[in-house]
Design a protein around this motif. Structure first.
Motif, PDB file in Angstrom:
ATOM      1  N   MET A  66      30.795  24.917  54.565  1.00 54.34           N
ATOM      2  CA  MET A  66      31.918  25.639  54.004  1.00 54.34           C
ATOM      3  C   MET A  66      31.776  27.097  54.400  1.00 54.34           C
ATOM      4  N   LEU A  67      32.853  27.614  54.942  1.00 56.96           N
ATOM      5  CA  LEU A  67      32.833  29.001  55.379  1.00 56.96           C
ATOM      6  C   LEU A  67      33.016  29.943  54.204  1.00 56.96           C
ATOM      7  N   ARG A  68      32.451  31.085  54.339  1.00 53.91           N
ATOM      8  CA  ARG A  68      32.570  32.089  53.301  1.00 53.91           C
ATOM      9  C   ARG A  68      33.772  32.978  53.616  1.00 53.91           C
ATOM     10  N   GLN A  69      34.637  33.119  52.667  1.00 50.67           N
ATOM     11  CA  GLN A  69      35.824  33.953  52.879  1.00 50.67           C
ATOM     12  C   GLN A  69      35.513  35.375  52.459  1.00 50.67           C
ATOM     13  N   LEU A  70      35.650  36.251  53.409  1.00 54.22           N
ATOM     14  CA  LEU A  70      35.346  37.641  53.117  1.00 54.22           C
ATOM     15  C   LEU A  70      36.519  38.389  52.494  1.00 54.22           C
ATOM     16  N   ASN A  71      37.709  37.988  52.835  1.00 52.45           N
ATOM     17  CA  ASN A  71      38.883  38.694  52.309  1.00 52.45           C
ATOM     18  C   ASN A  71      39.535  37.877  51.194  1.00 52.45           C
ATOM     19  N   MET A  72      38.962  37.962  50.002  1.00 48.08           N
ATOM     20  CA  MET A  72      39.530  37.259  48.853  1.00 48.08           C
ATOM     21  C   MET A  72      40.422  38.220  48.084  1.00 48.08           C
ATOM     22  N   ASP A  73      41.580  37.726  47.741  1.00 48.68           N
ATOM     23  CA  ASP A  73      42.466  38.568  46.923  1.00 48.68           C
ATOM     24  C   ASP A  73      42.262  38.237  45.454  1.00 48.68           C
ATOM     25  N   THR A  74      42.997  38.877  44.591  1.00 44.09           N
ATOM     26  CA  THR A  74      42.827  38.732  43.149  1.00 44.09           C
ATOM     27  C   THR A  74      43.138  37.319  42.689  1.00 44.09           C
ATOM     28  N   VAL A  75      44.104  36.662  43.300  1.00 43.94           N
ATOM     29  CA  VAL A  75      44.487  35.305  42.896  1.00 43.94           C
ATOM     30  C   VAL A  75      43.329  34.339  43.161  1.00 43.94           C
ATOM     31  N   GLN A  76      42.720  34.458  44.353  1.00 42.95           N
ATOM     32  CA  GLN A  76      41.607  33.575  44.660  1.00 42.95           C
ATOM     33  C   GLN A  76      40.403  33.867  43.763  1.00 42.95           C
ATOM     34  N   GLN A  77      40.158  35.109  43.478  1.00 39.92           N
ATOM     35  CA  GLN A  77      39.050  35.451  42.592  1.00 39.92           C
ATOM     36  C   GLN A  77      39.260  34.867  41.197  1.00 39.92           C
ATOM     37  N   ASN A  78      40.479  34.947  40.677  1.00 40.74           N
ATOM     38  CA  ASN A  78      40.771  34.368  39.360  1.00 40.74           C
ATOM     39  C   ASN A  78      40.653  32.851  39.376  1.00 40.74           C
ATOM     40  N   PHE A  79      41.057  32.237  40.499  1.00 42.66           N
ATOM     41  CA  PHE A  79      40.939  30.789  40.615  1.00 42.66           C
ATOM     42  C   PHE A  79      39.470  30.367  40.504  1.00 42.66           C
ATOM     43  N   TRP A  80      38.593  31.023  41.282  1.00 42.74           N
ATOM     44  CA  TRP A  80      37.179  30.678  41.253  1.00 42.74           C
ATOM     45  C   TRP A  80      36.563  30.980  39.894  1.00 42.74           C
ATOM     46  N   LYS A  81      36.988  32.025  39.268  1.00 37.76           N
ATOM     47  CA  LYS A  81      36.472  32.389  37.949  1.00 37.76           C
ATOM     48  C   LYS A  81      36.822  31.312  36.926  1.00 37.76           C
ATOM     49  N   GLU A  82      38.081  30.866  36.942  1.00 38.60           N
ATOM     50  CA  GLU A  82      38.514  29.806  36.011  1.00 38.60           C
ATOM     51  C   GLU A  82      37.796  28.490  36.307  1.00 38.60           C
ATOM     52  N   ASP A  83      37.642  28.184  37.592  1.00 33.75           N
ATOM     53  CA  ASP A  83      36.997  26.935  37.969  1.00 33.75           C
ATOM     54  C   ASP A  83      35.534  26.904  37.486  1.00 33.75           C
ATOM     55  N   LEU A  84      34.809  27.980  37.697  1.00 33.53           N
ATOM     56  CA  LEU A  84      33.416  28.041  37.240  1.00 33.53           C
ATOM     57  C   LEU A  84      33.322  28.013  35.718  1.00 33.53           C
ATOM     58  N   LEU A  85      34.253  28.681  35.039  1.00 29.19           N
ATOM     59  CA  LEU A  85      34.262  28.661  33.576  1.00 29.19           C
ATOM     60  C   LEU A  85      34.558  27.259  33.049  1.00 29.19           C
ATOM     61  N   ARG A  86      35.470  26.542  33.717  1.00 23.12           N
ATOM     62  CA  ARG A  86      35.814  25.182  33.309  1.00 23.12           C
ATOM     63  C   ARG A  86      34.605  24.250  33.504  1.00 23.12           C
ATOM     64  N   GLU A  87      33.903  24.377  34.629  1.00 24.91           N
ATOM     65  CA  GLU A  87      32.712  23.563  34.859  1.00 24.91           C
ATOM     66  C   GLU A  87      31.631  23.847  33.811  1.00 24.91           C
ATOM     67  N   LYS A  88      31.471  25.100  33.472  1.00 21.18           N
ATOM     68  CA  LYS A  88      30.487  25.483  32.460  1.00 21.18           C
ATOM     69  C   LYS A  88      30.840  24.878  31.109  1.00 21.18           C
ATOM     70  N   MET A  89      32.124  24.903  30.748  1.00 21.35           N
ATOM     71  CA  MET A  89      32.561  24.314  29.475  1.00 21.35           C
ATOM     72  C   MET A  89      32.360  22.801  29.467  1.00 21.35           C
ATOM     73  N   LEU A  90      32.638  22.153  30.606  1.00 19.02           N
ATOM     74  CA  LEU A  90      32.431  20.702  30.689  1.00 19.02           C
ATOM     75  C   LEU A  90      30.943  20.352  30.501  1.00 19.02           C
ATOM     76  N   ARG A  91      30.049  21.141  31.133  1.00 17.20           N
ATOM     77  CA  ARG A  91      28.618  20.903  30.970  1.00 17.20           C
ATOM     78  C   ARG A  91      28.193  21.091  29.519  1.00 17.20           C
TER      79      ARG A  91
END
Length: 176
Positions: free
Chosen positions: A1-26
């Motif tokens: 998986m390539l690392r995206q260097l140019n992340m905008d605010t929408v992508q950052q919020n997406f990853w933030k929500e996704d990680l928070l959701r995984e943490k809550m599931l655990r």
């Protein structure tokens, strides 16, 4: 998986929500099943512990009843404990002395002791068979020396074919 260097605010919020959701599931899973997992782990750990069998001491013969005497006696002597019976016969002093002569690195000491002890048959070392594997070699007697067969025509060198599995049979491989 390539690392995206140019992340905008929408992508950052997406990853933030996704990680928070995984943490809550655990966390939910741990609250729901954590106690069961710990109980299973404790049961497995208890099953791994070796079983301790009780030690059976030899039965002492019943003592005859004491006759009452008028003479006062001293305090009774302490009761002697029954000797603990070992699984092995005691080692001869000459063999035990090998333990203290030299070091194993020089093929002395423990190395020499174990090789000498190995030469004894199991009946001379153990009182009774300890494991089920002992029943295969217990009380067989001295090894019988087989004389070599004088007829070379009857002797088979190997079980396997000498010329491969799928080749034609060699007449030397056949036994009539």
């Amino acid at each position: 998986m390539l690392r995206q260097l140019n992340m905008d605010t929408v992508q950052q919020n997406f990853w933030k929500e996704d990680l928070l959701r995984e943490k809550m599931l655990r966390c939910d899973w741990y609250r729901k099943y954590g106690s069961m997992v710990k109980a299973k782990q404790k049961a497995k750990a208890a099953a791994r512990l070796p079983l301790r069998l009780p030690t059976l001491y030899p039965k002492t013969p019943p003592s005859p009843p004491h006759a009452p005497k008028a003479v006062p006696r001293r305090a009774p002597s302490p009761v002697l404990k029954a000797p603990v019976q070992s699984e092995m016969y005691p080692v001869l002093p000459a063999t035990r002395a090998l333990l203290y002569e030299g070091i194993s690195h020089d093929f002395q000491g423990r190395y020499n002791y174990l090789n000498t002890r190995k030469l004894d048959i199991p009946e001379m070392r153990y009182v009774f068979p300890i494991t089920s594997n002992f029943s295969y070699g217990w009380q067989l007697g001295p090894p019988v020396k087989q004389e070599p067969v004088s007829c070379k025509m009857c002797r088979i060198e190997s079980f396997f074919r000498k010329n491969g599995a799928f080749e034609l049979l060699d007449p030397k491989d056949l036994v009539l």
